[in-house]
Design an enzyme around this catalytic site. Structure first.
Site, PDB file in Angstrom:
ATOM      1  N   ARG A  63      -3.850  -8.319  -4.896  1.00  0.00           N
ATOM      2  CA  ARG A  63      -3.348  -7.041  -4.628  1.00  0.00           C
ATOM      3  C   ARG A  63      -3.970  -6.202  -3.684  1.00  0.00           C
ATOM      4  NH1 ARG A  63      -4.762  -2.580  -9.041  1.00  0.00           N
ATOM      5  NH2 ARG A  63      -2.949  -1.015  -8.416  1.00  0.00           N
ATOM      6  N   ASP A  68      -3.956  -3.046   1.505  1.00  0.00           N
ATOM      7  CA  ASP A  68      -4.415  -2.865   2.696  1.00  0.00           C
ATOM      8  C   ASP A  68      -3.467  -3.140   3.778  1.00  0.00           C
ATOM      9  OD1 ASP A  68      -6.735  -2.898   4.664  1.00  0.00           O
ATOM     10  OD2 ASP A  68      -6.156  -4.904   5.230  1.00  0.00           O
ATOM     11  N   VAL A  71      -0.763  -0.148   4.373  1.00  0.00           N
ATOM     12  CA  VAL A  71      -1.026   1.441   4.808  1.00  0.00           C
ATOM     13  C   VAL A  71      -1.337   1.473   6.190  1.00  0.00           C
ATOM     14  CG1 VAL A  71      -2.526   3.367   4.443  1.00  0.00           C
ATOM     15  CG2 VAL A  71      -2.107   1.804   2.490  1.00  0.00           C
ATOM     16  N   ASP A  75      -5.959  -4.391   8.546  1.00  0.00           N
ATOM     17  CA  ASP A  75      -7.101  -4.335   9.321  1.00  0.00           C
ATOM     18  C   ASP A  75      -8.350  -3.806   8.314  1.00  0.00           C
ATOM     19  OD1 ASP A  75      -6.165  -1.649   8.310  1.00  0.00           O
ATOM     20  OD2 ASP A  75      -6.490  -0.856  10.399  1.00  0.00           O
ATOM     21  N   ASN A  92      -5.487   4.078  -5.638  1.00  0.00           N
ATOM     22  CA  ASN A  92      -6.207   2.853  -5.347  1.00  0.00           C
ATOM     23  C   ASN A  92      -7.329   2.689  -6.073  1.00  0.00           C
ATOM     24  OD1 ASN A  92      -4.810   1.391  -3.110  1.00  0.00           O
ATOM     25  ND2 ASN A  92      -5.853   2.785  -1.593  1.00  0.00           N
ATOM     26  N   ASP A 245       1.725 -11.699 -16.383  1.00  0.00           N
ATOM     27  CA  ASP A 245       2.676 -12.672 -16.937  1.00  0.00           C
ATOM     28  C   ASP A 245       2.159 -13.258 -18.305  1.00  0.00           C
ATOM     29  OD1 ASP A 245       3.706 -15.209 -17.367  1.00  0.00           O
ATOM     30  OD2 ASP A 245       3.179 -16.190 -15.757  1.00  0.00           O
ATOM     31  N   ASP A 253       2.562 -19.572 -10.467  1.00  0.00           N
ATOM     32  CA  ASP A 253       3.695 -20.343 -10.655  1.00  0.00           C
ATOM     33  C   ASP A 253       5.034 -19.698 -10.518  1.00  0.00           C
ATOM     34  OD1 ASP A 253       3.747 -19.090 -13.154  1.00  0.00           O
ATOM     35  OD2 ASP A 253       2.891 -20.653 -14.337  1.00  0.00           O
TER      36      ASP A 253
END
Length: 326
Positions: A63, A68, A71, A75, A92, A245, A253
């Site tokens: 995530r 990163d 946006v 970097d 964030n 999940d 998976d």
């Protein structure tokens, strides 16, 4: 230069960089072969050690890369600390995994000072997180530079919200040079990780006694009831998290696509994938073939990892990931 054209040029450069005796500033496979041969092993071992202690780490690292790259490009601008940075934006606040990147950077500064970028560490860590949890091993180029710009104002217009429609998600993906197939494939990253109740509590409503009164029609009713019980009081306690999940939360998976077809996608943005013919066929394909999903993941993850990368004289190689060089 738009993202699609930049991506095309970068992929062409990557092909040239793979040729024997080539010399280029674009990211390339084996970029640190001469300057820091152990770089990728150090990152992989750091991810493995952290994940052994905390099984939620792989989902956090994956995530972190998404937030990163979408946006300022890939970097490491999200790693910068301070008032008004991307990291400080409310969008964030639940993003995590920073300590793992910092640990890898500290080790690399011992063995290869001022050589390996934080942007590369983050991309490699996310790659290794997927492999650690049973996903495909993906060869990605390195040689990214660290950005110096990190502004909270750039976060909201560029990241996917869990309430987004398919069109809203597609618009952002297209702007980064990513396709509709990439959207479906990279959404499969939700097969690992956890989410705070506040990210999906708009899908049901409770009365004052805690009884479910309204449920999003695209969400399985029994699953929705389970979610309300796990989140308590209408999911107002944001310290509570739920597995993305419900079946295999720590295994990378194709289960994510199977639960989508059962209407158990946690977010509205998940459910959107099975409500539109533009994406439904690909969801069915991946639900029926894990190999097919893994093959597509390798391609789409590579494309994600080079979105907006900085190379050559752009940016810098930070000595510490949370702070720009002086």
């Amino acid at each position: 230069m738009d993202y699609a054209y930049r991506l095309l040029m970068l992929l062409s450069a990557l092909t040239l960089c793979l040729l024997p005796f080539s010399s280029c500033s674009a990211p390339s496979v084996g970029f640190y072969a001469g300057s820091c041969p152990a770089a990728e092993i150090i990152v992989k071992n750091t991810v493995r050690s952290a994940s052994d202690l905390d099984p939620t780490i792989p989902g956090k690292l994956l995530r972190l890369l998404f937030h990163d790259c979408f946006v300022e490009g890939c970097d490491a601008s999200i790693l910068l600390q301070g008032n008004g940075t991307e990291r400080s934006d409310p969008g964030n606040t639940s993003v995590d995994g920073f300590a793992v990147i910092d640990s890898a950077k500290r080790l690399l500064e011992i063995f290869c000072p001022e050589t390996v970028s934080c942007a590369d560490i983050l991309a490699l860590a996310a790659r290794d997180a997927v492999e650690y949890t049973g996903g495909p091993s993906v060869q990605i180029p390195t040689g990214r530079r660290d950005g110096r710009i990190s502004a909270a104002a750039n976060v909201r217009p560029n990241i996917i919200d869990t309430s987004f429609t398919l069109d809203e998600m597609a618009k952002l993906f297209f702007a980064k040079g990513l396709s509709m197939d990439d959207l479906v494939t990279l959404s499969g990253g939700h097969t690992i990780g956890k989410s705070h109740c506040s990210s999906f509590n708009d899908r049901f409503k409770l009365d004052p006694d805690g009884n479910v009164t309204v449920i999003d029609s695209s969400l399985d009713q029994q699953y929705a009831v389970q979610l309300t019980k796990m989140c308590h009081a209408g999911a107002r306690d944001d310290s509570i998290t739920v597995n993305n999940d419900p079946g295999t939360p720590f295994q990378f998976d194709n289960q994510y696509y199977k639960i989508l077809l059962e209407h158990k996608g946690l977010f509205q943005s998940d459910s959107a994938l099975v409500k539109d013919n533009r994406t439904m066929n690909k969801v069915v394909e991946f639900a029926n073939s894990q190999d097919g999903f893994f093959e597509s993941w390798a391609v789409s993850f590579l494309k994600l990892s080079i979105v907006g990368v900085k190379t050559g004289d752009e940016g810098e190689i930070r000595q510490s990931c949370p702070m720009p060089n002086r």
